[in-house]
Design a protein around this motif. Sequence first.
Motif, PDB file in Angstrom:
ATOM      1  N   VAL A   6       0.842  -1.205   0.000  1.00  0.00           N
ATOM      2  CA  VAL A   6       0.000   0.000   0.000  1.00  0.00           C
ATOM      3  C   VAL A   6       0.874   1.251   0.000  1.00  0.00           C
ATOM      4  O   VAL A   6       0.667   2.175  -0.796  1.00  0.00           O
ATOM      5  CB  VAL A   6      -0.979  -0.010   1.194  1.00  0.00           C
ATOM      6  N   SER A   7       1.870   1.292   0.868  1.00  0.00           N
ATOM      7  CA  SER A   7       2.756   2.463   0.930  1.00  0.00           C
ATOM      8  C   SER A   7       3.595   2.593  -0.334  1.00  0.00           C
ATOM      9  O   SER A   7       3.829   3.699  -0.819  1.00  0.00           O
ATOM     10  CB  SER A   7       3.662   2.382   2.162  1.00  0.00           C
ATOM     11  N   ALA A   8       4.064   1.482  -0.871  1.00  0.00           N
ATOM     12  CA  ALA A   8       4.856   1.520  -2.099  1.00  0.00           C
ATOM     13  C   ALA A   8       4.033   2.095  -3.247  1.00  0.00           C
ATOM     14  O   ALA A   8       4.495   2.978  -3.977  1.00  0.00           O
ATOM     15  CB  ALA A   8       5.356   0.122  -2.442  1.00  0.00           C
ATOM     16  N   ARG A   9       2.799   1.605  -3.377  1.00  0.00           N
ATOM     17  CA  ARG A   9       1.931   2.109  -4.447  1.00  0.00           C
ATOM     18  C   ARG A   9       1.593   3.579  -4.237  1.00  0.00           C
ATOM     19  O   ARG A   9       1.510   4.358  -5.198  1.00  0.00           O
ATOM     20  CB  ARG A   9       0.657   1.264  -4.519  1.00  0.00           C
ATOM     21  N   ARG A  10       1.384   3.956  -2.998  1.00  0.00           N
ATOM     22  CA  ARG A  10       1.065   5.353  -2.681  1.00  0.00           C
ATOM     23  C   ARG A  10       2.222   6.284  -3.061  1.00  0.00           C
ATOM     24  O   ARG A  10       2.015   7.363  -3.626  1.00  0.00           O
ATOM     25  CB  ARG A  10       0.750   5.463  -1.188  1.00  0.00           C
ATOM     26  N   ALA A  11       3.448   5.849  -2.770  1.00  0.00           N
ATOM     27  CA  ALA A  11       4.620   6.660  -3.105  1.00  0.00           C
ATOM     28  C   ALA A  11       4.704   6.899  -4.603  1.00  0.00           C
ATOM     29  O   ALA A  11       4.900   8.036  -5.061  1.00  0.00           O
ATOM     30  CB  ALA A  11       5.894   5.984  -2.591  1.00  0.00           C
ATOM     31  N   VAL A  12       4.538   5.844  -5.385  1.00  0.00           N
ATOM     32  CA  VAL A  12       4.623   5.982  -6.842  1.00  0.00           C
ATOM     33  C   VAL A  12       3.488   6.854  -7.366  1.00  0.00           C
ATOM     34  O   VAL A  12       3.692   7.697  -8.239  1.00  0.00           O
ATOM     35  CB  VAL A  12       4.620   4.602  -7.530  1.00  0.00           C
ATOM     36  N   SER A  13       2.315   6.662  -6.820  1.00  0.00           N
ATOM     37  CA  SER A  13       1.162   7.451  -7.258  1.00  0.00           C
ATOM     38  C   SER A  13       1.408   8.946  -7.073  1.00  0.00           C
ATOM     39  O   SER A  13       1.147   9.752  -7.978  1.00  0.00           O
ATOM     40  CB  SER A  13      -0.074   7.004  -6.482  1.00  0.00           C
ATOM     41  N   HIS A  14       1.921   9.324  -5.915  1.00  0.00           N
ATOM     42  CA  HIS A  14       2.229  10.738  -5.660  1.00  0.00           C
ATOM     43  C   HIS A  14       3.337  11.231  -6.587  1.00  0.00           C
ATOM     44  O   HIS A  14       3.271  12.350  -7.104  1.00  0.00           O
ATOM     45  CB  HIS A  14       2.636  10.960  -4.206  1.00  0.00           C
ATOM     46  N   GLY A  15       4.344  10.402  -6.798  1.00  0.00           N
ATOM     47  CA  GLY A  15       5.450  10.804  -7.661  1.00  0.00           C
ATOM     48  C   GLY A  15       5.017  11.051  -9.089  1.00  0.00           C
ATOM     49  O   GLY A  15       5.473  11.998  -9.743  1.00  0.00           O
ATOM     50  N   LEU A  16       4.112  10.222  -9.589  1.00  0.00           N
ATOM     51  CA  LEU A  16       3.655  10.380 -10.971  1.00  0.00           C
ATOM     52  C   LEU A  16       2.810  11.624 -11.172  1.00  0.00           C
ATOM     53  O   LEU A  16       2.680  12.098 -12.300  1.00  0.00           O
ATOM     54  CB  LEU A  16       2.912   9.128 -11.434  1.00  0.00           C
ATOM     55  N   VAL A  17       2.268  12.167 -10.097  1.00  0.00           N
ATOM     56  CA  VAL A  17       1.554  13.449 -10.203  1.00  0.00           C
ATOM     57  C   VAL A  17       2.540  14.531 -10.651  1.00  0.00           C
ATOM     58  O   VAL A  17       2.227  15.375 -11.483  1.00  0.00           O
ATOM     59  CB  VAL A  17       0.891  13.829  -8.862  1.00  0.00           C
ATOM     60  N   GLY A  18       3.738  14.483 -10.111  1.00  0.00           N
ATOM     61  CA  GLY A  18       4.747  15.485 -10.448  1.00  0.00           C
ATOM     62  C   GLY A  18       5.598  15.120 -11.643  1.00  0.00           C
ATOM     63  O   GLY A  18       6.156  15.998 -12.306  1.00  0.00           O
ATOM     64  N   LEU A  19       5.704  13.822 -11.913  1.00  0.00           N
ATOM     65  CA  LEU A  19       6.586  13.371 -12.989  1.00  0.00           C
ATOM     66  C   LEU A  19       5.863  12.373 -13.901  1.00  0.00           C
ATOM     67  O   LEU A  19       6.234  11.202 -13.975  1.00  0.00           O
ATOM     68  CB  LEU A  19       7.844  12.717 -12.396  1.00  0.00           C
ATOM     69  N   PRO A  20       4.824  12.833 -14.597  1.00  0.00           N
ATOM     70  CA  PRO A  20       4.102  11.907 -15.477  1.00  0.00           C
ATOM     71  C   PRO A  20       5.029  11.382 -16.575  1.00  0.00           C
ATOM     72  O   PRO A  20       5.808  12.142 -17.139  1.00  0.00           O
ATOM     73  CB  PRO A  20       2.973  12.756 -16.055  1.00  0.00           C
ATOM     74  N   GLY A  21       4.954  10.094 -16.804  1.00  0.00           N
ATOM     75  CA  GLY A  21       5.790   9.499 -17.846  1.00  0.00           C
ATOM     76  C   GLY A  21       7.209   9.198 -17.405  1.00  0.00           C
ATOM     77  O   GLY A  21       8.019   8.757 -18.223  1.00  0.00           O
ATOM     78  N   ASN A  22       7.520   9.377 -16.135  1.00  0.00           N
ATOM     79  CA  ASN A  22       8.876   9.112 -15.648  1.00  0.00           C
ATOM     80  C   ASN A  22       9.131   7.603 -15.625  1.00  0.00           C
ATOM     81  O   ASN A  22       8.474   6.865 -14.901  1.00  0.00           O
ATOM     82  CB  ASN A  22       9.045   9.705 -14.249  1.00  0.00           C
ATOM     83  N   GLU A  23      10.086   7.166 -16.412  1.00  0.00           N
ATOM     84  CA  GLU A  23      10.339   5.733 -16.531  1.00  0.00           C
ATOM     85  C   GLU A  23      10.833   5.109 -15.231  1.00  0.00           C
ATOM     86  O   GLU A  23      10.500   3.965 -14.942  1.00  0.00           O
ATOM     87  CB  GLU A  23      11.343   5.463 -17.654  1.00  0.00           C
ATOM     88  N   MET A  24      11.605   5.835 -14.462  1.00  0.00           N
ATOM     89  CA  MET A  24      12.083   5.299 -13.189  1.00  0.00           C
ATOM     90  C   MET A  24      10.885   4.950 -12.297  1.00  0.00           C
ATOM     91  O   MET A  24      10.872   3.908 -11.636  1.00  0.00           O
ATOM     92  CB  MET A  24      12.993   6.304 -12.487  1.00  0.00           C
ATOM     93  N   LEU A  25       9.881   5.803 -12.297  1.00  0.00           N
ATOM     94  CA  LEU A  25       8.707   5.551 -11.469  1.00  0.00           C
ATOM     95  C   LEU A  25       7.869   4.410 -12.035  1.00  0.00           C
ATOM     96  O   LEU A  25       7.304   3.615 -11.274  1.00  0.00           O
ATOM     97  CB  LEU A  25       7.878   6.823 -11.311  1.00  0.00           C
ATOM     98  N   TYR A  26       7.801   4.305 -13.351  1.00  0.00           N
ATOM     99  CA  TYR A  26       7.102   3.163 -13.943  1.00  0.00           C
ATOM    100  C   TYR A  26       7.853   1.862 -13.649  1.00  0.00           C
ATOM    101  O   TYR A  26       7.226   0.818 -13.422  1.00  0.00           O
ATOM    102  CB  TYR A  26       6.904   3.359 -15.450  1.00  0.00           C
ATOM    103  N   ARG A  27       9.174   1.913 -13.633  1.00  0.00           N
ATOM    104  CA  ARG A  27       9.932   0.710 -13.254  1.00  0.00           C
ATOM    105  C   ARG A  27       9.629   0.336 -11.809  1.00  0.00           C
ATOM    106  O   ARG A  27       9.478  -0.851 -11.481  1.00  0.00           O
ATOM    107  CB  ARG A  27      11.432   0.932 -13.459  1.00  0.00           C
ATOM    108  N   ALA A  28       9.499   1.338 -10.946  1.00  0.00           N
ATOM    109  CA  ALA A  28       9.147   1.069  -9.545  1.00  0.00           C
ATOM    110  C   ALA A  28       7.765   0.418  -9.477  1.00  0.00           C
ATOM    111  O   ALA A  28       7.558  -0.538  -8.723  1.00  0.00           O
ATOM    112  CB  ALA A  28       9.185   2.354  -8.725  1.00  0.00           C
ATOM    113  N   ARG A  29       6.826   0.924 -10.266  1.00  0.00           N
ATOM    114  CA  ARG A  29       5.476   0.318 -10.290  1.00  0.00           C
ATOM    115  C   ARG A  29       5.546  -1.139 -10.721  1.00  0.00           C
ATOM    116  O   ARG A  29       4.875  -2.005 -10.146  1.00  0.00           O
ATOM    117  CB  ARG A  29       4.558   1.074 -11.261  1.00  0.00           C
ATOM    118  N   MET A  30       6.346  -1.423 -11.744  1.00  0.00           N
ATOM    119  CA  MET A  30       6.471  -2.809 -12.200  1.00  0.00           C
ATOM    120  C   MET A  30       7.084  -3.684 -11.116  1.00  0.00           C
ATOM    121  O   MET A  30       6.636  -4.819 -10.900  1.00  0.00           O
ATOM    122  CB  MET A  30       7.292  -2.884 -13.497  1.00  0.00           C
ATOM    123  N   ARG A  31       8.094  -3.160 -10.415  1.00  0.00           N
ATOM    124  CA  ARG A  31       8.711  -3.932  -9.328  1.00  0.00           C
ATOM    125  C   ARG A  31       7.714  -4.223  -8.212  1.00  0.00           C
ATOM    126  O   ARG A  31       7.700  -5.311  -7.640  1.00  0.00           O
ATOM    127  CB  ARG A  31       9.926  -3.195  -8.751  1.00  0.00           C
TER     128      ARG A  31
END
Length: 129
Positions: free
Chosen positions: A53-78
């Motif tokens: 839950v916390s991991a997903r929440r972190a990525v969700s907030h990050g993508l608000v500021g960095l849409p399309g950021n591949e590092m964050l999408y890699r985190a989502r996949m992990r």
Amino acid sequence: MLLEALELVTGEPFDDIACEWPNIAQLRWQASQSIEDAVVHAVDVALAADDLVSARRAVSHGLVGLPGNEMLYRARMRIEAHAGNHAGVRSIYAELVSVLQDLGGGPHDNGDPSPVTQQLFAELIDRAP
């Protein structure tokens, strides 16, 4: 604390600045890097604690500021691979391809994710049962 800090991300860094500061590009880059670093660290800590839950929440907030950021999408996949959700990994990768195309292309201007992202995707899918 990282999650609380990430809740302050409400959009792309300095996107609403109306003036032309001479160093705005540098400030944007530094803020973006800080968001990315905070998200990746928060995800690493959360996954170590099996706190999806916390991991997903972190990525969700990050993508608000960095849409399309591949590092964050890699985190989502992990995260989804950690959860055993291999269909989710595939879905996230497909979403990234779509987002990159919408944003004008990926690193090779053809909409493909970077080789690092492609390799992680292949590794995560290879682990699928």
